[in-house]
Design a protein around this motif. Sequence first.
Motif, PDB file in Angstrom:
ATOM      1  N   LYS A   5       0.826  -1.201   0.000  1.00 19.48           N
ATOM      2  CA  LYS A   5       0.000   0.000   0.000  1.00 19.48           C
ATOM      3  C   LYS A   5       0.858   1.248   0.000  1.00 19.48           C
ATOM      4  O   LYS A   5       1.918   1.300   0.619  1.00 19.48           O
ATOM      5  N   TRP A   7       0.913   5.503   0.776  1.00 18.46           N
ATOM      6  CA  TRP A   7       0.303   6.407   1.753  1.00 18.46           C
ATOM      7  C   TRP A   7      -1.081   6.848   1.292  1.00 18.46           C
ATOM      8  O   TRP A   7      -2.023   6.905   2.073  1.00 18.46           O
ATOM      9  N   LEU A  10      -4.146   4.571   2.126  1.00 20.85           N
ATOM     10  CA  LEU A  10      -4.589   4.406   3.504  1.00 20.85           C
ATOM     11  C   LEU A  10      -5.781   5.301   3.811  1.00 20.85           C
ATOM     12  O   LEU A  10      -5.930   6.368   3.235  1.00 20.85           O
ATOM     13  N   GLN A  14      -6.166   5.228   9.469  1.00 16.95           N
ATOM     14  CA  GLN A  14      -4.873   4.554   9.397  1.00 16.95           C
ATOM     15  C   GLN A  14      -3.725   5.566   9.381  1.00 16.95           C
ATOM     16  O   GLN A  14      -2.717   5.374  10.064  1.00 16.95           O
ATOM     17  N   LYS A  15      -3.889   6.627   8.621  1.00 18.75           N
ATOM     18  CA  LYS A  15      -2.863   7.672   8.576  1.00 18.75           C
ATOM     19  C   LYS A  15      -2.684   8.314   9.951  1.00 18.75           C
ATOM     20  O   LYS A  15      -1.559   8.523  10.406  1.00 18.75           O
ATOM     21  N   GLY A  17      -3.355   7.004  12.851  1.00 15.60           N
ATOM     22  CA  GLY A  17      -2.726   6.019  13.738  1.00 15.60           C
ATOM     23  C   GLY A  17      -1.221   5.954  13.547  1.00 15.60           C
ATOM     24  O   GLY A  17      -0.460   5.884  14.523  1.00 15.60           O
ATOM     25  N   ILE A  18      -0.766   5.990  12.311  1.00 14.24           N
ATOM     26  CA  ILE A  18       0.669   5.965  12.015  1.00 14.24           C
ATOM     27  C   ILE A  18       1.354   7.225  12.551  1.00 14.24           C
ATOM     28  O   ILE A  18       2.418   7.159  13.162  1.00 14.24           O
ATOM     29  N   VAL A  19       0.731   8.371  12.318  1.00 10.33           N
ATOM     30  CA  VAL A  19       1.311   9.643  12.779  1.00 10.33           C
ATOM     31  C   VAL A  19       1.364   9.688  14.304  1.00 10.33           C
ATOM     32  O   VAL A  19       2.398  10.054  14.890  1.00 10.33           O
ATOM     33  N   THR A  21       1.413   7.152  16.414  1.00 11.03           N
ATOM     34  CA  THR A  21       2.413   6.182  16.861  1.00 11.03           C
ATOM     35  C   THR A  21       3.821   6.741  16.702  1.00 11.03           C
ATOM     36  O   THR A  21       4.665   6.592  17.589  1.00 11.03           O
ATOM     37  N   GLY A  22       4.082   7.403  15.588  1.00 10.37           N
ATOM     38  CA  GLY A  22       5.392   8.013  15.372  1.00 10.37           C
ATOM     39  C   GLY A  22       5.697   9.107  16.373  1.00 10.37           C
ATOM     40  O   GLY A  22       6.811   9.183  16.909  1.00 10.37           O
ATOM     41  N   GLN A  25       6.459   7.495  19.741  1.00  8.68           N
ATOM     42  CA  GLN A  25       7.783   6.883  19.746  1.00  8.68           C
ATOM     43  C   GLN A  25       8.881   7.933  19.912  1.00  8.68           C
ATOM     44  O   GLN A  25       9.812   7.771  20.703  1.00  8.68           O
ATOM     45  N   ASN A  58      13.263   1.347  18.951  1.00  5.76           N
ATOM     46  CA  ASN A  58      11.824   1.623  18.911  1.00  5.76           C
ATOM     47  C   ASN A  58      11.212   1.864  20.279  1.00  5.76           C
ATOM     48  O   ASN A  58      11.727   2.607  21.078  1.00  5.76           O
TER      49      ASN A  58
END
Length: 82
Positions: A5, A7, A10, A14-15, A17-19, A21-22, A25, A58
């Motif tokens: 996939k 970007w 998505l 989903q986008k 969630g990724i942002v 999470t980043g 972190q 991570n």
Amino acid sequence: MWKQKQWSDLTQIQKAGIVITGILQVALLAVAQWDIHHRPEEEIRGNKWIWTAVTFVNFIGPISYFLFGRSRPGQRRVILSE
């Protein structure tokens, strides 16, 4: 085979969630690094430089530092080897 996939493929959730999470972190890494470099060496279990390197793994690194790398107030430091 699975199609990889992009970007743009998505969903907004989903986008987001990724942002998120980043950001989480990077925030954990920053707080762990700040704490390592501002905490006296007597209050850290082990070598500061090793913990500095470990925190770059991570989520596992910073969480490990906060769980195992810091001494509790009033706790004596245990030196494993001399």
